[in-house]
Design a protein around this motif. Structure first.
Motif, PDB file in Angstrom:
ATOM      1  N   LYS A  11       0.759  -1.427  -0.079  1.00  0.00           N
ATOM      2  CA  LYS A  11       0.013   0.155   0.029  1.00  0.00           C
ATOM      3  C   LYS A  11       0.687   1.352  -0.105  1.00  0.00           C
ATOM      4  O   LYS A  11       0.843   2.256  -0.622  1.00  0.00           O
ATOM      5  CB  LYS A  11      -1.019   0.012   1.118  1.00  0.00           C
ATOM      6  CG  LYS A  11      -1.694   1.147   1.112  1.00  0.00           C
ATOM      7  CD  LYS A  11      -2.774   1.143   2.498  1.00  0.00           C
ATOM      8  CE  LYS A  11      -3.763   2.227   2.320  1.00  0.00           C
ATOM      9  NZ  LYS A  11      -4.640   2.424   3.513  1.00  0.00           N
ATOM     10  N   LYS A  12       1.979   1.073   0.887  1.00  0.00           N
ATOM     11  CA  LYS A  12       2.899   2.379   0.964  1.00  0.00           C
ATOM     12  C   LYS A  12       3.554   2.561  -0.323  1.00  0.00           C
ATOM     13  O   LYS A  12       3.653   3.981  -0.947  1.00  0.00           O
ATOM     14  CB  LYS A  12       3.609   2.215   1.726  1.00  0.00           C
ATOM     15  CG  LYS A  12       3.116   2.403   3.373  1.00  0.00           C
ATOM     16  CD  LYS A  12       4.375   2.327   4.225  1.00  0.00           C
ATOM     17  CE  LYS A  12       3.747   2.317   5.788  1.00  0.00           C
ATOM     18  NZ  LYS A  12       5.112   2.206   6.957  1.00  0.00           N
ATOM     19  N   CYS A  13       3.841   1.706  -1.332  1.00  0.00           N
ATOM     20  CA  CYS A  13       4.423   2.035  -2.477  1.00  0.00           C
ATOM     21  C   CYS A  13       3.442   2.481  -3.385  1.00  0.00           C
ATOM     22  O   CYS A  13       3.733   3.393  -4.215  1.00  0.00           O
ATOM     23  CB  CYS A  13       5.046   0.359  -2.818  1.00  0.00           C
ATOM     24  SG  CYS A  13       6.381  -0.444  -1.775  1.00  0.00           S
ATOM     25  N   THR A  15       0.980   4.107  -2.662  1.00  0.00           N
ATOM     26  CA  THR A  15       0.533   5.636  -2.221  1.00  0.00           C
ATOM     27  C   THR A  15       1.628   6.353  -2.812  1.00  0.00           C
ATOM     28  O   THR A  15       1.461   7.522  -3.239  1.00  0.00           O
ATOM     29  CB  THR A  15       0.548   5.738  -0.793  1.00  0.00           C
ATOM     30  OG1 THR A  15      -0.586   4.653  -0.722  1.00  0.00           O
ATOM     31  CG2 THR A  15      -0.049   7.065  -0.531  1.00  0.00           C
ATOM     32  N   PHE A  65       7.957   7.353   3.571  1.00  0.00           N
ATOM     33  CA  PHE A  65       7.208   8.098   2.831  1.00  0.00           C
ATOM     34  C   PHE A  65       7.220   9.342   2.902  1.00  0.00           C
ATOM     35  O   PHE A  65       6.799  10.209   3.575  1.00  0.00           O
ATOM     36  CB  PHE A  65       5.738   7.519   2.978  1.00  0.00           C
ATOM     37  CG  PHE A  65       4.567   8.141   2.121  1.00  0.00           C
ATOM     38  CD1 PHE A  65       4.510   7.360   0.958  1.00  0.00           C
ATOM     39  CD2 PHE A  65       3.647   9.008   2.355  1.00  0.00           C
ATOM     40  CE1 PHE A  65       3.427   7.832  -0.086  1.00  0.00           C
ATOM     41  CE2 PHE A  65       3.002   9.649   1.566  1.00  0.00           C
ATOM     42  CZ  PHE A  65       2.624   9.026   0.307  1.00  0.00           C
TER      43      PHE A  65
END
Length: 78
Positions: A11-13, A15, A65
């Motif tokens: 998910k972080k990637c 985003t 992030f």
């Protein structure tokens, strides 16, 4: 300009890829944004923690992030 988002597809990637595209839109710039999830390719950049952002083959951030404004700064410096 060539931009790569390195990460296994978490998910972080995803985003980070979205935030990068938003930063480019706010700067009215066009660039090729590529998501790389191949661990061999990720490790070839010397990245040990993801997500990571690579601009013009230079790792500008890894393991955290960045905000859209930070991404804009990285893009403007490149």
């Amino acid at each position: 300009m060539d931009i790569k988002v390195l990460g296994p597809g978490c998910k972080k990637c995803n985003t980070l890829a979205e935030a990068t595209n938003k930063a480019l839109n706010e700067l009215s710039m066009d660039a090729n944004v590529e998501k790389i999830d191949d661990m061999v390719k990720i490790l070839s950049y010397g990245v040990m923690s993801t997500p990571a952002l690579v601009i013009n083959e230079k790792v500008v951030v890894s393991g955290k992030f960045p905000s859209v404004s930070e991404i804009k700064e990285f893009i403007e410096k490149a």
